[in-house]
Scaffold this active site. Sequence first.
Site, PDB file in Angstrom:
ATOM      1  N   ASP A  67     -14.422   2.132   9.271  1.00  0.00           N
ATOM      2  CA  ASP A  67     -13.609   2.277   8.077  1.00  0.00           C
ATOM      3  C   ASP A  67     -12.258   1.605   8.349  1.00  0.00           C
ATOM      4  O   ASP A  67     -11.938   1.231   9.476  1.00  0.00           O
ATOM      5  CB  ASP A  67     -13.443   3.752   7.668  1.00  0.00           C
ATOM      6  CG  ASP A  67     -13.075   3.872   6.189  1.00  0.00           C
ATOM      7  OD1 ASP A  67     -12.661   2.858   5.582  1.00  0.00           O
ATOM      8  OD2 ASP A  67     -13.190   4.975   5.627  1.00  0.00           O
TER       9      ASP A  67
HETATM   10  C1  BGC Z   1     -12.013   4.043   2.571  1.00  0.00           C
HETATM   11  C2  BGC Z   1     -13.383   3.431   2.441  1.00  0.00           C
HETATM   12  C3  BGC Z   1     -13.298   2.074   1.821  1.00  0.00           C
HETATM   13  C4  BGC Z   1     -12.375   1.223   2.669  1.00  0.00           C
HETATM   14  C5  BGC Z   1     -12.279  -0.208   2.195  1.00  0.00           C
HETATM   15  C6  BGC Z   1     -11.005   3.096   3.191  1.00  0.00           C
HETATM   16  O1  BGC Z   1      -9.702   3.556   3.056  1.00  0.00           O
HETATM   17  O2  BGC Z   1     -12.100   5.235   3.325  1.00  0.00           O
HETATM   18  O3  BGC Z   1     -14.218   4.280   1.694  1.00  0.00           O
HETATM   19  O4  BGC Z   1     -14.566   1.510   1.693  1.00  0.00           O
HETATM   20  O5  BGC Z   1     -11.092   1.805   2.645  1.00  0.00           O
HETATM   21  O6  BGC Z   1     -11.574  -0.310   1.046  1.00  0.00           O
END
Ligand code: BGC
Length: 735
Positions: free
Chosen positions: A262
């Site tokens: 993530d």
């Molecule tokens: C979130 C994810 C997301 C990623 C990319 C993160 O802050 O937890 O769910 O896919 O950002 O945008």
Amino acid sequence: MKEQELIALLNDLSLEEKVMQLVQLPGVAYESGAAVTGLLNDTAKARTLRLAGSTLGIWGAEKLNRLQRQYMENHPHHIPLLMMLDVIHGHKTVFPCPLGQGATFDPELTEQAAAVQAREAAADGIHVTFSPMADLSRDARWGRVMESTGEDKYLNGRMAAAMVRGYQGEDLKSGASVAACVKHFAAYGAAEAGRDYQNTELSEHTLREQYLPAYQCGVEAGARLVMSSFNTWDGVPSSANPWLMQTVLRQEMGFDGVVISDWNAVGELVPHGIARDEKEAALLAMRAGIDIDMCSGCYEKHLQELVEEGKVSRDMLDAAVLRVLKLKNELGLFEDPFHGANPEKAQAVLGAGEHRALARKAAAEALVLLKNEKEALPLKGKKIAFIGPYADEKHLQSAWAISTDREDSVTVWQAAREAFGQDAELRCAPGCLMLAEGTTTSLEVFTCPDAEKENARLLSEAKAAAAWADTVVLCLGEHFMQTGESASRVDIGLPEPQKRLLNALKPDCKCLATLIFCGRPLTLKEECDLSDALMICWLPGTEGGHGIMDVLTGHEAPSGKLPMSFPRHVGQEPLHYDQYMTGRPRPREGIGSFTSHYLDCPNDALYPFGFGLTYTDFRVSEIRLSGEALSQTSELTAAVTLTNIGKYAGTAVLQLYIRDLVGSRVRPVKELKGFRRITLRPGEEKEVVFAITEPMLRFWTINRRMESEPGDFQVWIGLDSTTENTAFFTLTDKD
Ligand code: BGC
């Protein structure tokens, strides 16, 4: 490209080129107009994209095709760049938020919706979506319950698989598909006290029985990526947990695609106190099995050195790079780096009529009717007032609908005028500000120069409209930024100005139908008591207004069921129907001192999982089992007759629950094992048959295996999780 060619390409890459395939940089590194979806450290802005293998947060066919061209020209091996985006519940055409889709109990519809999202995103230059989020969500305080399909592992599993099938289609190379990324592995939804990014405290058996199954369904449906979660499990952040990422995900679940961290999760191993510095963070993440480092910069800065020092083996690096190259190849990017995207196609596809029609159907199907007295709905009166901050609000999507245009949305008020015609006697008034002065949403603090005066003005206008009307449709709800990432709340009630509005209007209303827009279960006891009808609309998406009016006018009957329990009080959270048995269950009658209960609140939900009314009534017959015993290899059927005994056509969601009466570990009071949506005309009846087989009875036993245990089971079939329509059967010993 053939596998051999891919391997040859891999072998030809320099160490730097290899490392950079594992680096993801945010779109802002290329484009000032890109969406920043996570924390952005200063260096990210300054970094160049030169060799990074993937990017995220930018879209637009023309822009991305231009970028792809430039990138490939500059890349020594002309390897295409992977474009990723959070297409969570819509790209241009936005569907109900995932929790709303959970309420449909209609995986086929969700699959079609995902296919539409893929078609639009792919036409606009996107190759991968960071969806589905398969996190089990049992705590309504956690803002991200909006992105999940709810509190039940079985429903979540069916929905995650449907989304994966819809996004990826038959052929990833087709310009109508995007690769799916199951996230956030694992147990992100179990954040302590519902506070985002917090630690989780779960036993291995709860992890395996409750939290892992939905991810597994997504993996089995063929998802090409999995994202590691921010949280810890058993004291270790997922992005540094080889047991989770390799033993469980790769070996046990058989996942062979790309694992991406993530946003900045690799860098966060430092503040977690698991890594001394970013270099150690990169080492731990590589060893855990994280292929792509999303935006932390740790791989970019340190991986090459770690390989040169022999701390990360060249084989380990090559295996990760090969998985990324394979994904690019599966998407057909080596043959067509644009993946069929171009501006003309995008223009034809984005927001197409048939996409909006499906979004309208989904918005209607997601609606959950919780109360309907005095036959308030469908609307009958001649004079109708639409009041409340959501009556004419276009922001009907979550904060994750980053690539849409909210001007495309149809509000309730717009749809009402269409539905009833220009000559109808309708009025609309906002009634109050959406939020109280000083309310914190995930990105900002709400301010209004003279909120008190403004609310007083809006109220007097609304009271006049309410007194005039035969029916008031009161449109209340959370601000869209009150759910989603980093949007945890301890008070899960409606915003204060809206509660005041409801109380102030009540004496003026002859008939009051309240609509609630939300991304989580809210505490709605008072709203329910004061309203004649109460309906949950979630964040319904682009066609929200139309879908809602289709149901309010009776053209469609409500058919949604709650995918999460709605509590009486926030203190009950985490609240879910499938709790483990206790040695001291609360008795049905009486106070039940020294049993598991609260002194000041019942144990049960105000509205339970699986509950939702429609305009008609259904009768469910007793259960007819095909036998008393089920062997390890046979099948037992459980049948009921469903009859529409009311005046309207309607759709019921029949739900099958099972309990293992005695197990080597304590079992949940009941677990959903099947459901069926059935539409019947008034007076019509239908036999509905569920098959029960041994694999449905497996759990993480005392032998630390997923297996069933012979013995007695209880089965229920009914219209929600509190049904008492029950029967018993036995699972016989292994032959
Ligand atoms: C979130 C994810 C997301 C990623 C990319 C993160 O802050 O937890 O769910 O896919 O950002 O945008």
